[in-house]
Each structure stands twice: as C-alpha cells, then as structure tokens.
Scaffold this motif. Structure first.
Motif, PDB file in Angstrom:
ATOM      1  N   ILE A  90     -45.888 -47.524 -14.098  1.00  0.00           N
ATOM      2  CA  ILE A  90     -45.253 -46.386 -14.746  1.00  0.00           C
ATOM      3  C   ILE A  90     -44.499 -46.850 -15.987  1.00  0.00           C
ATOM      4  CG2 ILE A  90     -43.205 -46.509 -13.256  1.00  0.00           C
ATOM      5  CD1 ILE A  90     -43.161 -43.349 -13.486  1.00  0.00           C
ATOM      6  N   GLY A  91     -44.629 -46.076 -17.042  1.00  0.00           N
ATOM      7  CA  GLY A  91     -43.826 -46.232 -18.254  1.00  0.00           C
ATOM      8  C   GLY A  91     -43.044 -44.952 -18.425  1.00  0.00           C
ATOM      9  N   HIS A  92     -41.772 -45.046 -18.788  1.00  0.00           N
ATOM     10  CA  HIS A  92     -40.910 -43.857 -18.824  1.00  0.00           C
ATOM     11  C   HIS A  92     -39.931 -43.953 -19.986  1.00  0.00           C
ATOM     12  CE1 HIS A  92     -37.417 -41.401 -17.391  1.00  0.00           C
ATOM     13  NE2 HIS A  92     -38.403 -40.590 -17.067  1.00  0.00           N
ATOM     14  N   GLY A  93     -39.942 -42.960 -20.853  1.00  0.00           N
ATOM     15  CA  GLY A  93     -38.963 -42.850 -21.931  1.00  0.00           C
ATOM     16  C   GLY A  93     -37.997 -41.724 -21.613  1.00  0.00           C
ATOM     17  N   ALA A  94     -36.715 -41.915 -21.947  1.00  0.00           N
ATOM     18  CA  ALA A  94     -35.736 -40.900 -21.566  1.00  0.00           C
ATOM     19  C   ALA A  94     -34.538 -40.860 -22.504  1.00  0.00           C
ATOM     20  CB  ALA A  94     -35.230 -41.157 -20.143  1.00  0.00           C
ATOM     21  N   TYR A  95     -33.940 -39.679 -22.567  1.00  0.00           N
ATOM     22  CA  TYR A  95     -32.619 -39.491 -23.165  1.00  0.00           C
ATOM     23  C   TYR A  95     -31.616 -39.824 -22.066  1.00  0.00           C
ATOM     24  CZ  TYR A  95     -28.332 -37.083 -24.401  1.00  0.00           C
ATOM     25  OH  TYR A  95     -27.015 -36.785 -24.645  1.00  0.00           O
ATOM     26  N   ASN A  96     -30.564 -40.555 -22.412  1.00  0.00           N
ATOM     27  CA  ASN A  96     -29.532 -40.947 -21.458  1.00  0.00           C
ATOM     28  C   ASN A  96     -28.176 -40.489 -21.974  1.00  0.00           C
ATOM     29  OD1 ASN A  96     -27.458 -43.627 -21.184  1.00  0.00           O
ATOM     30  ND2 ASN A  96     -28.186 -42.717 -19.294  1.00  0.00           N
ATOM     31  N   SER A  97     -27.426 -39.800 -21.139  1.00  0.00           N
ATOM     32  CA  SER A  97     -26.042 -39.453 -21.440  1.00  0.00           C
ATOM     33  C   SER A  97     -25.151 -40.251 -20.496  1.00  0.00           C
ATOM     34  CB  SER A  97     -25.788 -37.960 -21.261  1.00  0.00           C
ATOM     35  OG  SER A  97     -24.439 -37.659 -21.564  1.00  0.00           O
ATOM     36  N   THR A 112     -24.564 -41.285 -26.037  1.00  0.00           N
ATOM     37  CA  THR A 112     -25.942 -40.858 -26.223  1.00  0.00           C
ATOM     38  C   THR A 112     -26.842 -42.059 -26.459  1.00  0.00           C
ATOM     39  OG1 THR A 112     -25.189 -38.763 -27.162  1.00  0.00           O
ATOM     40  CG2 THR A 112     -27.445 -39.427 -27.640  1.00  0.00           C
ATOM     41  N   ASN A 113     -27.864 -42.201 -25.625  1.00  0.00           N
ATOM     42  CA  ASN A 113     -28.776 -43.335 -25.696  1.00  0.00           C
ATOM     43  C   ASN A 113     -30.214 -42.881 -25.442  1.00  0.00           C
ATOM     44  OD1 ASN A 113     -26.728 -45.713 -25.577  1.00  0.00           O
ATOM     45  ND2 ASN A 113     -26.114 -44.351 -23.921  1.00  0.00           N
ATOM     46  N   TRP A 114     -31.151 -43.687 -25.893  1.00  0.00           N
ATOM     47  CA  TRP A 114     -32.569 -43.549 -25.559  1.00  0.00           C
ATOM     48  C   TRP A 114     -32.975 -44.827 -24.859  1.00  0.00           C
ATOM     49  CZ3 TRP A 114     -35.068 -39.056 -26.048  1.00  0.00           C
ATOM     50  CH2 TRP A 114     -34.501 -38.101 -26.874  1.00  0.00           C
ATOM     51  N   ASN A 115     -33.848 -44.734 -23.890  1.00  0.00           N
ATOM     52  CA  ASN A 115     -34.279 -45.956 -23.223  1.00  0.00           C
ATOM     53  C   ASN A 115     -35.751 -45.893 -22.849  1.00  0.00           C
ATOM     54  OD1 ASN A 115     -34.404 -44.378 -20.971  1.00  0.00           O
ATOM     55  ND2 ASN A 115     -33.103 -45.644 -19.721  1.00  0.00           N
ATOM     56  N   LEU A 116     -36.258 -47.034 -22.458  1.00  0.00           N
ATOM     57  CA  LEU A 116     -37.639 -47.171 -22.014  1.00  0.00           C
ATOM     58  C   LEU A 116     -37.636 -48.001 -20.744  1.00  0.00           C
ATOM     59  CD1 LEU A 116     -40.641 -46.655 -22.648  1.00  0.00           C
ATOM     60  CD2 LEU A 116     -40.629 -48.813 -23.910  1.00  0.00           C
ATOM     61  N   ASN A 137     -35.216 -51.252 -16.805  1.00  0.00           N
ATOM     62  CA  ASN A 137     -34.740 -50.542 -17.984  1.00  0.00           C
ATOM     63  C   ASN A 137     -34.588 -51.554 -19.120  1.00  0.00           C
ATOM     64  OD1 ASN A 137     -32.891 -49.458 -19.947  1.00  0.00           O
ATOM     65  ND2 ASN A 137     -32.278 -47.911 -18.447  1.00  0.00           N
ATOM     66  N   LEU A 138     -35.424 -51.426 -20.153  1.00  0.00           N
ATOM     67  CA  LEU A 138     -35.422 -52.384 -21.257  1.00  0.00           C
ATOM     68  C   LEU A 138     -34.133 -52.362 -22.075  1.00  0.00           C
ATOM     69  CD1 LEU A 138     -39.089 -51.851 -22.462  1.00  0.00           C
ATOM     70  CD2 LEU A 138     -38.181 -53.834 -21.253  1.00  0.00           C
ATOM     71  N   LYS A 139     -33.558 -51.186 -22.299  1.00  0.00           N
ATOM     72  CA  LYS A 139     -32.354 -51.089 -23.126  1.00  0.00           C
ATOM     73  C   LYS A 139     -31.149 -51.742 -22.452  1.00  0.00           C
ATOM     74  CE  LYS A 139     -29.235 -48.065 -25.536  1.00  0.00           C
ATOM     75  NZ  LYS A 139     -29.356 -48.187 -26.949  1.00  0.00           N
ATOM     76  N   PHE A 140     -30.909 -51.398 -21.196  1.00  0.00           N
ATOM     77  CA  PHE A 140     -29.726 -51.898 -20.499  1.00  0.00           C
ATOM     78  C   PHE A 140     -30.016 -53.137 -19.644  1.00  0.00           C
ATOM     79  CE2 PHE A 140     -28.643 -47.356 -21.197  1.00  0.00           C
ATOM     80  CZ  PHE A 140     -27.559 -47.567 -22.035  1.00  0.00           C
ATOM     81  N   GLN A 141     -31.254 -53.591 -19.648  1.00  0.00           N
ATOM     82  CA  GLN A 141     -31.675 -54.792 -18.911  1.00  0.00           C
ATOM     83  C   GLN A 141     -31.208 -54.761 -17.460  1.00  0.00           C
ATOM     84  OE1 GLN A 141     -30.315 -58.077 -21.285  1.00  0.00           O
ATOM     85  NE2 GLN A 141     -31.756 -57.626 -22.919  1.00  0.00           N
ATOM     86  N   GLU A 142     -31.596 -53.668 -16.783  1.00  0.00           N
ATOM     87  CA  GLU A 142     -31.220 -53.503 -15.389  1.00  0.00           C
ATOM     88  C   GLU A 142     -32.402 -52.951 -14.599  1.00  0.00           C
ATOM     89  OE1 GLU A 142     -27.799 -51.060 -16.068  1.00  0.00           O
ATOM     90  OE2 GLU A 142     -28.963 -49.218 -16.056  1.00  0.00           O
ATOM     91  N   THR A 143     -32.381 -53.187 -13.300  1.00  0.00           N
ATOM     92  CA  THR A 143     -33.459 -52.724 -12.430  1.00  0.00           C
ATOM     93  C   THR A 143     -32.933 -51.701 -11.439  1.00  0.00           C
ATOM     94  OG1 THR A 143     -33.067 -54.496 -10.845  1.00  0.00           O
ATOM     95  CG2 THR A 143     -34.687 -54.918 -12.565  1.00  0.00           C
ATOM     96  N   HIS A 144     -33.838 -50.835 -11.002  1.00  0.00           N
ATOM     97  CA  HIS A 144     -33.473 -49.917  -9.926  1.00  0.00           C
ATOM     98  C   HIS A 144     -34.688 -49.615  -9.056  1.00  0.00           C
ATOM     99  CE1 HIS A 144     -34.770 -46.905 -12.961  1.00  0.00           C
ATOM    100  NE2 HIS A 144     -35.088 -46.169 -11.924  1.00  0.00           N
ATOM    101  N   LEU A 145     -34.395 -49.157  -7.855  1.00  0.00           N
ATOM    102  CA  LEU A 145     -35.392 -48.827  -6.858  1.00  0.00           C
ATOM    103  C   LEU A 145     -35.299 -47.331  -6.588  1.00  0.00           C
ATOM    104  CD1 LEU A 145     -37.421 -50.360  -5.018  1.00  0.00           C
ATOM    105  CD2 LEU A 145     -35.625 -50.411  -3.289  1.00  0.00           C
TER     106      LEU A 145
END
Length: 173
Positions: A90-97, A112-116, A137-145
């Motif tokens: 999965i690839g996912h782009g998003a607006y982040n508040s 306000t952020n954008w991430n991939l 998450n490439l922008k914040f360099q973090e992982t989630h499940l």
C-alpha cells in the motif's frame, strides 16, 4: 466535523456508482514511535482483481502524546493472491493536522502537514474481511500497525474458501 462529512462523501461516491466493487471498514492503530493509539475508517473501491483505491480518515485522540488526524487516499496492489488470503503493498498520501504540534520539541513542527506512507498488508477473501497492515511514514519516520475489518457490499455469503457459495466474492476474486 467538516472533514468527517468530507470523508463520508468520499466513501459514498464509489458505493453509489458501483456497489458490487466497494467495501467500507474501520481499524484501530498503534504508532510505535509515539506510543499512540488511534482509530480510522476507510472505503475500498476495487477497479480490478489486483488494485484497490482506498480513501481513509484516521484520528489519534488527545490522550496520546501526539493528537492528530489524517485524511488521505491510498492505493493497494495485491502482489500475492492465495486461496484464502491476499497479500498487498500500500502507498498512501494524506493531509495531516497535528493538533498539539506546539508542545513538540521537534524542529519545524507545524500543524498542517502532508505525508506519504508505504506498507504491507494481509486480508482474507471473505465478505467480511479482517486485515492487518504495517506502514512506514516517510515524513515523520515512524511506523504503525493497523488491525481492522472491511465489509464488501454486494458480496454473497459470509464464509470463505471455495468458489461454490463458500463466501468468496466473484467480483473481487
């Protein structure tokens, strides 16, 4: 609330257009770096057997270290289709508040952020499909499940395993 209405509208359009190729679901999430719990909703539009378009809304409540929400669009590619399971990228782009960004020690923190994100997942081939995803998450360099459940509209049966009424949805398999 305005974003929630937008998510509902985004999720409703594919269902109205082609219900037999659409699912809706919910998930719970855990972010390993921020040690945060969240929840999300998603649609899943299947234009063909291997590709899915996935609009999503995710929310990490204020009791977490990071209070934020995401509104985005993903693309799933099923790279391994077995008898009872599908494995996908999965690839996912998003607006982040990022609601509580001001309390962060991170340089350049903004509301306000954008991430991939990129990740891998597994799901069943039933009408009611549990799924498990691991994302980075490439922008914040973090992982989630993510652990969730997806319901497919227009699917016949509830079980799984064979094509003779065992719950596999012909439109998706």
């Amino acid at each position: 609330m305005k974003f929630l209405h937008s998510v509902i509208l985004i999720l409703a359009i594919p269902y109205i257009v082609k219900a037999q190729n659409f699912g809706i679901g919910a998930d719970i999430m855990y972010n390993f770096q921020t040690e945060s719990f969240g929840a999300g909703v998603r649609g899943n539009f299947f234009p063909n057997r291997t590709l899915s378009i996935v609009p999503q809304f995710s929310y990490y409540p204020g009791f977490n270290k990071v209070h934020e929400y995401y509104l985005g669009l993903g693309l799933e590619y099923k790279f391994l289709r077995l008898n009872k399971f599908d494995f996908y990228a999965i690839g996912h782009g998003a607006y982040n508040s990022w609601i509580n960004y001001a309390s962060s020690a991170m340089d350049g923190a903004r509301q306000t952020n954008w991430n991939l994100e990129g990740g891998l997942g597994v799901t069943t081939k039933k009408c009611l499909r549990p799924f498990l995803e691991y994302r980075y998450n490439l922008k914040f360099q973090e992982t989630h499940l993510r652990l969730g459940l997806l319901y497919l509209f227009g699917c016949k049966g509830g079980g799984g395993g064979n094509k003779k009424g065992g719950g596999l949805c012909p439109a998706y398999n």
